[in-house]
Design a protein around this motif. Structure first.
Motif, PDB file in Angstrom:
ATOM      1  N   LYS A   1       0.834  -1.199   0.000  1.00  0.00           N
ATOM      2  CA  LYS A   1       0.000   0.000   0.000  1.00  0.00           C
ATOM      3  C   LYS A   1       0.870   1.250   0.000  1.00  0.00           C
ATOM      4  O   LYS A   1       1.860   1.335   0.720  1.00  0.00           O
ATOM      5  CB  LYS A   1      -0.896  -0.024   1.235  1.00  0.00           C
ATOM      6  CG  LYS A   1      -1.887   1.120   1.306  1.00  0.00           C
ATOM      7  CD  LYS A   1      -2.825   0.969   2.472  1.00  0.00           C
ATOM      8  CE  LYS A   1      -2.183   1.524   3.704  1.00  0.00           C
ATOM      9  NZ  LYS A   1      -3.112   1.753   4.793  1.00  0.00           N
TER      10      LYS A   1
ATOM     11  N   LEU B   1      -6.441   4.598  -0.719  1.00  0.00           N
ATOM     12  CA  LEU B   1      -7.561   4.494   0.218  1.00  0.00           C
ATOM     13  C   LEU B   1      -8.355   3.211  -0.004  1.00  0.00           C
ATOM     14  O   LEU B   1      -8.803   2.578   0.933  1.00  0.00           O
ATOM     15  CB  LEU B   1      -8.491   5.703   0.076  1.00  0.00           C
ATOM     16  CG  LEU B   1      -7.856   7.069   0.351  1.00  0.00           C
ATOM     17  CD1 LEU B   1      -8.844   8.181   0.045  1.00  0.00           C
ATOM     18  CD2 LEU B   1      -7.374   7.145   1.788  1.00  0.00           C
ATOM     19  N   ASN B   2      -8.542   2.877  -1.272  1.00  0.00           N
ATOM     20  CA  ASN B   2      -9.254   1.650  -1.592  1.00  0.00           C
ATOM     21  C   ASN B   2      -8.726   1.082  -2.905  1.00  0.00           C
ATOM     22  O   ASN B   2      -7.975   1.741  -3.613  1.00  0.00           O
ATOM     23  CB  ASN B   2     -10.775   1.860  -1.639  1.00  0.00           C
ATOM     24  CG  ASN B   2     -11.162   3.012  -2.523  1.00  0.00           C
ATOM     25  OD1 ASN B   2     -10.636   3.180  -3.606  1.00  0.00           O
ATOM     26  ND2 ASN B   2     -12.093   3.831  -2.052  1.00  0.00           N
TER      27      ASN B   2
ATOM     28  N   ASP C   1     -11.603  -1.497   1.183  1.00  0.00           N
ATOM     29  CA  ASP C   1     -11.054  -0.390   1.959  1.00  0.00           C
ATOM     30  C   ASP C   1      -9.673  -0.801   2.450  1.00  0.00           C
ATOM     31  O   ASP C   1      -9.527  -1.734   3.242  1.00  0.00           O
ATOM     32  CB  ASP C   1     -11.991  -0.101   3.142  1.00  0.00           C
ATOM     33  CG  ASP C   1     -11.553   1.089   3.966  1.00  0.00           C
ATOM     34  OD1 ASP C   1     -10.411   1.569   3.801  1.00  0.00           O
ATOM     35  OD2 ASP C   1     -12.361   1.544   4.796  1.00  0.00           O
TER      36      ASP C   1
ATOM     37  N   ASN D   1      -7.670   0.818   4.359  1.00  0.00           N
ATOM     38  CA  ASN D   1      -7.320   1.332   5.680  1.00  0.00           C
ATOM     39  C   ASN D   1      -8.067   0.627   6.804  1.00  0.00           C
ATOM     40  O   ASN D   1      -7.950   1.004   7.958  1.00  0.00           O
ATOM     41  CB  ASN D   1      -7.591   2.841   5.739  1.00  0.00           C
ATOM     42  CG  ASN D   1      -6.685   3.583   4.797  1.00  0.00           C
ATOM     43  OD1 ASN D   1      -5.473   3.424   4.845  1.00  0.00           O
ATOM     44  ND2 ASN D   1      -7.267   4.368   3.906  1.00  0.00           N
ATOM     45  N   LYS D   2      -8.830  -0.384   6.460  1.00  0.00           N
ATOM     46  CA  LYS D   2      -9.652  -1.052   7.460  1.00  0.00           C
ATOM     47  C   LYS D   2      -8.894  -2.159   8.190  1.00  0.00           C
ATOM     48  O   LYS D   2      -8.813  -2.160   9.405  1.00  0.00           O
ATOM     49  CB  LYS D   2     -10.909  -1.612   6.778  1.00  0.00           C
ATOM     50  CG  LYS D   2     -11.958  -2.067   7.732  1.00  0.00           C
ATOM     51  CD  LYS D   2     -13.215  -2.438   6.983  1.00  0.00           C
ATOM     52  CE  LYS D   2     -14.273  -2.891   7.963  1.00  0.00           C
ATOM     53  NZ  LYS D   2     -15.470  -3.372   7.315  1.00  0.00           N
TER      54      LYS D   2
END
Length: 196
Positions: A69, A74-75, A93, A95-96
């Motif tokens: 990443k 972000l996605n 997502d 960032n999850k």
């Protein structure tokens, strides 16, 4: 002594970088299933669109990809496809979680399955599906067979059809033909029909 200190600094630096790399790495994994029989689907492609990277499922329908990443990510849009199946798109997502598990059931193209065969039979459309190439193959005895047993041979040519759905559809038609004509038709049908 200078060499030992230099090596220690390099080692500490590389550990620091590897820890940062680890936190920026997300594991995307999962299993892809076929809607036809609910079994895992090997050789399905997973496309990570922003990375222009691909992975593929193994014979057990499983895949795993280490996604590096970037800060701005972000996605990610993921496209899943397999020969003879409709493409499946999803957005995850980034960032999850550090590990993302996907469980996807791919639908067949043209909706070919047992249910579709039963619907066609109920409407009087008795079809035997063929998987072929660009030019359809017609055998000398096809016309006689189709007239005698009131069936149609439908060849999809270069259209990609799932072998599993083709077999399931045809086997449903074969059950119908067995009930209506016994098994004598099996000796007369062409040899290249899937599902016999």
């Amino acid at each position: 002594m200078k060499t030992a200190i230099s090596l220690l600094i390099i080692l500490i630096s590389s550990l620091g970088f590897s820890q940062n790399d680890k936190s920026d790495t997300i594991t995307i994994k999962g299993i892809i299933f076929s809607e036809v029989d609910g079994k895992p689907l090997g050789n399905a492609y997973i496309n990570y669109t922003s990375k222009y990277k691909y992975s593929m499922t193994n014979e057990n329908g499983k895949f795993e990809y280490k996604y590096l990443k970037k800060k701005k990510d972000l996605n990610e849009k993921i496209e899943i496809s397999a020969l003879g199946y409709e493409k499946y798109d999803t957005i995850i997502d980034l960032n999850k979680d550090d590990i993302i598990d996907l469980f996807v059931v791919l639908k067949t193209r043209f909706g070919l399955n047992r249910q579709k065969a039963l619907e066609d039979i109920n409407q009087g459309e008795i079809n035997i599906l063929l998987s072929g190439g660009i030019a359809p193959v017609i055998y000398k005895g096809d016309k006689k067979f189709t007239k005698k047993y009131q069936v149609n041979f439908i060849e999809y040519g270069c259209e990609a059809i799932s072998e599993r759905s083709l077999i399931e559809y045809n086997q449903t038609v074969f059950e119908y033909l067995d009930k209506k004509f016994g098994e004598k038709w099996r000796k007369e049908i062409r040899d290249d029909v899937s599902g016999l």
